[in-house]
Design a protein around this motif. Structure first.
Motif, mmCIF file in Angstrom:
data_model
loop_
_atom_site.group_PDB
_atom_site.id
_atom_site.type_symbol
_atom_site.label_atom_id
_atom_site.label_comp_id
_atom_site.label_asym_id
_atom_site.label_seq_id
_atom_site.Cartn_x
_atom_site.Cartn_y
_atom_site.Cartn_z
ATOM 1 N N LEU A 243 0.851 -1.301 -0.092
ATOM 2 C CA LEU A 243 -0.080 0.042 -0.044
ATOM 3 C C LEU A 243 0.962 1.131 0.114
ATOM 4 O O LEU A 243 0.589 2.288 -0.549
ATOM 5 C CB LEU A 243 -0.842 0.115 1.232
ATOM 6 N N LEU A 244 1.910 1.237 0.801
ATOM 7 C CA LEU A 244 2.943 2.289 0.644
ATOM 8 C C LEU A 244 3.497 2.641 -0.603
ATOM 9 O O LEU A 244 3.489 3.667 -1.274
ATOM 10 C CB LEU A 244 4.106 2.250 1.581
ATOM 11 N N ALA A 245 3.699 1.463 -1.421
ATOM 12 C CA ALA A 245 4.196 1.570 -2.898
ATOM 13 C C ALA A 245 3.151 2.168 -3.687
ATOM 14 O O ALA A 245 3.174 2.846 -4.688
ATOM 15 C CB ALA A 245 4.752 0.312 -3.427
ATOM 16 N N VAL A 246 1.981 1.715 -3.716
ATOM 17 C CA VAL A 246 0.573 2.062 -4.279
ATOM 18 C C VAL A 246 0.438 3.719 -4.127
ATOM 19 O O VAL A 246 0.450 4.493 -4.982
ATOM 20 C CB VAL A 246 -0.761 1.513 -3.815
ATOM 21 N N ASP A 247 0.508 4.237 -3.053
ATOM 22 C CA ASP A 247 0.648 5.663 -2.387
ATOM 23 C C ASP A 247 1.391 6.282 -3.198
ATOM 24 O O ASP A 247 1.521 7.335 -3.658
ATOM 25 C CB ASP A 247 0.591 5.909 -0.933
ATOM 26 N N ALA A 248 2.794 5.865 -3.396
ATOM 27 C CA ALA A 248 4.066 6.617 -3.845
ATOM 28 C C ALA A 248 4.039 6.231 -5.560
ATOM 29 O O ALA A 248 4.982 6.712 -6.040
ATOM 30 C CB ALA A 248 5.171 5.925 -3.209
ATOM 31 N N LEU A 249 3.021 5.851 -5.891
ATOM 32 C CA LEU A 249 2.890 5.447 -7.300
ATOM 33 C C LEU A 249 4.174 4.521 -8.047
ATOM 34 O O LEU A 249 4.350 4.573 -9.271
ATOM 35 C CB LEU A 249 2.887 6.800 -8.305
ATOM 36 N N ASP A 250 4.657 3.685 -6.953
ATOM 37 C CA ASP A 250 5.629 2.850 -7.685
ATOM 38 C C ASP A 250 4.762 1.225 -7.668
ATOM 39 O O ASP A 250 4.752 0.532 -6.567
ATOM 40 C CB ASP A 250 6.589 2.674 -6.298
ATOM 41 N N ARG A 251 4.215 1.156 -8.884
ATOM 42 C CA ARG A 251 3.444 -0.054 -9.082
ATOM 43 C C ARG A 251 4.264 -1.228 -9.141
ATOM 44 O O ARG A 251 3.671 -2.355 -8.929
ATOM 45 C CB ARG A 251 2.283 0.209 -10.206
ATOM 46 N N ASP A 252 5.489 -1.221 -9.759
ATOM 47 C CA ASP A 252 6.125 -2.352 -9.721
ATOM 48 C C ASP A 252 6.446 -3.034 -8.287
ATOM 49 O O ASP A 252 6.488 -4.190 -8.028
ATOM 50 C CB ASP A 252 7.447 -2.000 -10.502
ATOM 51 N N GLU A 253 6.896 -2.121 -7.409
ATOM 52 C CA GLU A 253 7.136 -2.521 -5.780
ATOM 53 C C GLU A 253 5.761 -2.956 -5.172
ATOM 54 O O GLU A 253 5.787 -4.001 -4.617
ATOM 55 C CB GLU A 253 7.791 -1.217 -5.296
ATOM 56 N N ALA A 254 4.928 -2.206 -5.727
ATOM 57 C CA ALA A 254 3.519 -2.805 -4.885
ATOM 58 C C ALA A 254 3.204 -4.124 -5.614
ATOM 59 O O ALA A 254 2.692 -4.912 -4.717
ATOM 60 C CB ALA A 254 2.369 -1.774 -5.487
ATOM 61 N N ARG A 255 3.383 -4.408 -6.703
ATOM 62 C CA ARG A 255 2.971 -5.810 -7.172
ATOM 63 C C ARG A 255 3.899 -6.715 -6.532
ATOM 64 O O ARG A 255 3.555 -8.096 -6.176
ATOM 65 C CB ARG A 255 3.044 -5.832 -8.851
ATOM 66 N N ALA A 256 5.434 -6.530 -6.560
ATOM 67 C CA ALA A 256 6.176 -7.429 -5.744
ATOM 68 C C ALA A 256 5.743 -7.825 -4.378
ATOM 69 O O ALA A 256 5.886 -8.961 -3.974
ATOM 70 C CB ALA A 256 7.612 -6.861 -5.910
ATOM 71 N N GLN A 257 5.288 -6.752 -3.526
ATOM 72 C CA GLN A 257 4.902 -7.003 -2.178
ATOM 73 C C GLN A 257 3.568 -7.736 -2.283
ATOM 74 O O GLN A 257 3.415 -8.694 -1.087
ATOM 75 C CB GLN A 257 4.753 -5.809 -1.590
ATOM 76 N N LEU A 258 2.814 -7.327 -3.089
ATOM 77 C CA LEU A 258 1.461 -8.145 -3.273
ATOM 78 C C LEU A 258 1.707 -9.788 -3.434
ATOM 79 O O LEU A 258 1.224 -10.425 -2.988
ATOM 80 C CB LEU A 258 0.661 -7.640 -4.144
ATOM 81 N N ALA A 259 2.659 -10.002 -4.262
ATOM 82 C CA ALA A 259 2.982 -11.239 -4.786
ATOM 83 C C ALA A 259 3.563 -11.967 -3.671
ATOM 84 O O ALA A 259 3.075 -13.291 -3.323
ATOM 85 C CB ALA A 259 4.109 -11.374 -5.888
ATOM 86 N N MET A 260 4.287 -11.286 -2.597
ATOM 87 C CA MET A 260 4.724 -11.943 -1.518
ATOM 88 C C MET A 260 3.721 -12.416 -0.400
ATOM 89 O O MET A 260 3.545 -13.549 0.198
ATOM 90 C CB MET A 260 5.655 -10.995 -0.643
ATOM 91 N N ALA A 261 2.732 -11.448 -0.192
ATOM 92 C CA ALA A 261 1.511 -11.352 0.459
ATOM 93 C C ALA A 261 0.615 -12.845 -0.019
ATOM 94 O O ALA A 261 0.121 -13.700 0.671
ATOM 95 C CB ALA A 261 0.550 -10.298 0.410
ATOM 96 N N LEU A 262 0.401 -13.009 -1.393
ATOM 97 C CA LEU A 262 -0.261 -13.881 -1.821
ATOM 98 C C LEU A 262 0.263 -15.407 -1.820
ATOM 99 O O LEU A 262 -0.344 -16.335 -2.178
ATOM 100 C CB LEU A 262 -0.625 -13.526 -3.343
ATOM 101 N N ARG A 263 1.411 -15.598 -1.363
ATOM 102 C CA ARG A 263 2.051 -16.726 -0.944
ATOM 103 C C ARG A 263 1.613 -17.473 0.051
ATOM 104 O O ARG A 263 1.771 -18.739 0.125
ATOM 105 C CB ARG A 263 3.632 -16.630 -0.808
ATOM 106 N N PHE A 264 0.851 -16.715 0.957
ATOM 107 C CA PHE A 264 0.239 -17.262 2.284
ATOM 108 C C PHE A 264 -1.414 -16.990 2.183
ATOM 109 O O PHE A 264 -1.895 -16.249 1.558
ATOM 110 C CB PHE A 264 0.866 -16.794 3.475
#
Length: 520
Positions: A243-264
């Motif tokens: 969410l912090l990456a989304v707010d900062a308009l860094d969608r690539d980082e946001a997707r990477a962090q989301l992918a980590m969350a989706l592992r569990f």
């Protein structure tokens, strides 16, 4: 009845040895969820004769067993007393959870463990007021306890307070932050890093979703600084970073962090996960998948968990992101009609998009106080600025925009600039002396290539630019010196060329193509 404890050096029975081997093998090959029931099945067999056997195999279980079900701590406590030779009742020992009924008249430790079991049960069933009341009462009892009562609680306390904190968090109780912080400190003090990391993860998420980005990053650092393998309890840690990456308009980082969350498995953060996912939809297919998963989750959770507390806000925000700016938020028909900060903000934007600027200002007004969380306040200030600007109150609109810009810049909440349309954002930035060109291009990307703008005639572009105003069709025809029939014909051509079916959609297309009111 006293336990028949083995004397020092006595050999373990063959049946106990077989049980140890079975439990260890099951735990190693099939995991603790398959191994745990073996303890319950053999409780009667060993609790009164060889309690140390049960105690030893319980120690093999990971700490998350006790985090998920604190009533197991009662079983451990009873077994320790049995090993020490103290008398135990022989009834209700088949399931450690059943020991809760025996603990209500016991000491502070037993009472708090029993209370925590009830808090967890109430929370997962969606009885949030009951869960908060239980957590509040347990916390009060802890604070008023004598020092001699606290000593036996040291190893157990973080397991309990993490559950109280979660109950308050999901119910949106303001005491959640303080209780999580206490849990973090206590867990570190008593060498329980897994619980400390879990508390830090939840705090990072809570601060991030409110827009307190500096505090969120601080707790992210603390959580990540605890060197443990990642687990499902890290989901809020990844969601906060996304969410912090989304707010900062860094969608690539946001997707990477989301992918980590989706592992569990998302666990109790399922609604928060849907909100973060909604921000990263880039195709109609993405939207469809999130909407499908949202509907599925609503079917699998009690209504009380979807229509109140923090989950209600996350679900409202997810629907908002998925539907904006084309249409108002689609409410859950089961949800009660209650006013919340999130809904006031959503309804403000809907009113603004529909040209009801006075209504937008009315909805925003309660959100402009200093006590309002930065995410909501910055958004409300932007909507206030744009609505005042549209109403001709330019000076006060510029002032509101400057406040919004300062807050958004301080917290790096750049995504909030998507709350208002490109034309208003560009004009307010120019009039206030704030440079936002890179932000404008990201939050309001040009999509000229996806629209057949080259095929629009000059008259059609004039009509399209006027659709963004509040003028009725009759006045538009009068301004362009054409008849109503000619205007209707031109509108049909515009809709056909843009692939839209109504005025609002055509107006949105004009904004995306950079056609503003100055063209008529």
């Amino acid at each position: 009845m006293t336990p028949i404890g083995r004397s020092v050096g006595a050999e373990e029975s063959e049946r106990a040895a077989r049980f140890r081997r079975l439990f260890a093998s099951t735990l190693r090959t099939r995991g603790w969820r398959e191994a745990q029931p073996l303890i319950e099945q053999h409780w009667h067999e060993f609790a009164l004769t060889e309690p140390d056997v049960l105690l030893d195999v319980i120690k093999m279980l990971p700490s998350e067993v006790f985090i998920e079900n604190p009533t197991w701590l009662i079983g451990v406590d009873h077994l320790r007393h049995a090993v020490a030779g103290e008398a135990l009742r022989s009834t209700h020992l088949a399931d450690p959870a059943a020991l809760v009924s025996q603990s209500r008249g016991g000491g502070l430790k037993a009472r708090l463990i029993a209370a925590t079991g009830r808090i967890v049960s109430s929370r997962t069933a969606g009885r949030l007021p009951e869960a908060v009341a239980g957590a509040t009462e347990a916390h009060r009892a802890l604070r008023s306890a004598e020092s001699d009562e606290l000593a036996p609680l040291k190893a157990t306390l973080p397991h309990l307070t993490i559950q109280w904190s979660r109950a308050m968090e999901i119910a949106d109780h303001p005491g959640a932050v303080e209780l999580y912080e206490d849990t973090y400190e206590t867990a570190l003090l008593f060498d329980q890093p897994d619980i400390a990391r879990r508390a830090a993860a939840s705090l990072a998420w809570m601060y991030a979703e409110q827009g307190h980005t500096h505090e969120a990053r601080s707790w992210l650092d603390r959580g990540n600084g605890i060197d443990l393998p990642t687990s499902k309890y890290d989901t809020p840690l990844f969601l906060a970073a996304a969410l912090l990456a989304v707010d900062a308009l860094d969608r690539d980082e946001a997707r990477a962090q989301l992918a980590m969350a989706l592992r569990f498995p998302a666990g109790e953060y399922w609604a928060a996960l849907l909100w973060v996912r909604s921000h990263l939809c880039s195709t109609p297919s993405d939207v469809t998948h999130v909407e499908r998963d949202l509907s599925s989750e609503l079917l699998h959770h009690p209504e009380a968990l979807t229509n109140s507390g923090a989950n209600l806000r996350y679900l409202d925000f997810a629907r908002w992101v998925l539907n904006r700016p084309q249409s108002p938020v689609v409410r859950d028909p089961r949800a009660p009609l209650q006013r919340t900060t999130a809904r006031d903000l959503i309804d403000s934007e809907v009113a603004y998009r529909q040209g009801s600027f006075d209504e937008a200002l009315r909805r925003c007004a309660p959100l402009l106080t200093e006590s309002t969380a930065p995410r909501f306040r910055a958004s409300a200030l932007l909507l206030t600025a744009a609505s005042r600007f549209r109403l001709g109150r330019t000076k006060s609109g510029i002032e509101a925009f400057r406040q919004a810009h300062a807050l958004a810049e301080h917290e790096n909440l750049l995504l909030v600039f998507s709350m208002i349309d490109r034309t208003d954002l560009r004009e307010l930035a120019r009039l206030s002396g704030r440079e936002l060109r890179p932000i404008v291009d990201v939050v309001h990307p040009h999509r000229t290539s996806s629209r057949p703008t080259h095929s629009l005639s000059r008259r059609e572009r004039q009509v399209l630019s006027l659709l963004a105003t509040e003028l009725p069709n009759a006045e538009i025809a009068q301004r362009l010196f054409v008849t109503m029939n000619t205007l209707k014909s031109t509108l049909r051509n515009v809709y056909r060329k843009l692939g839209v079916h109504d005025r609002q959609s055509a107006s949105d297309a004009a904004q995306m193509m950079g056609i503003d009111r100055s063209e008529h």
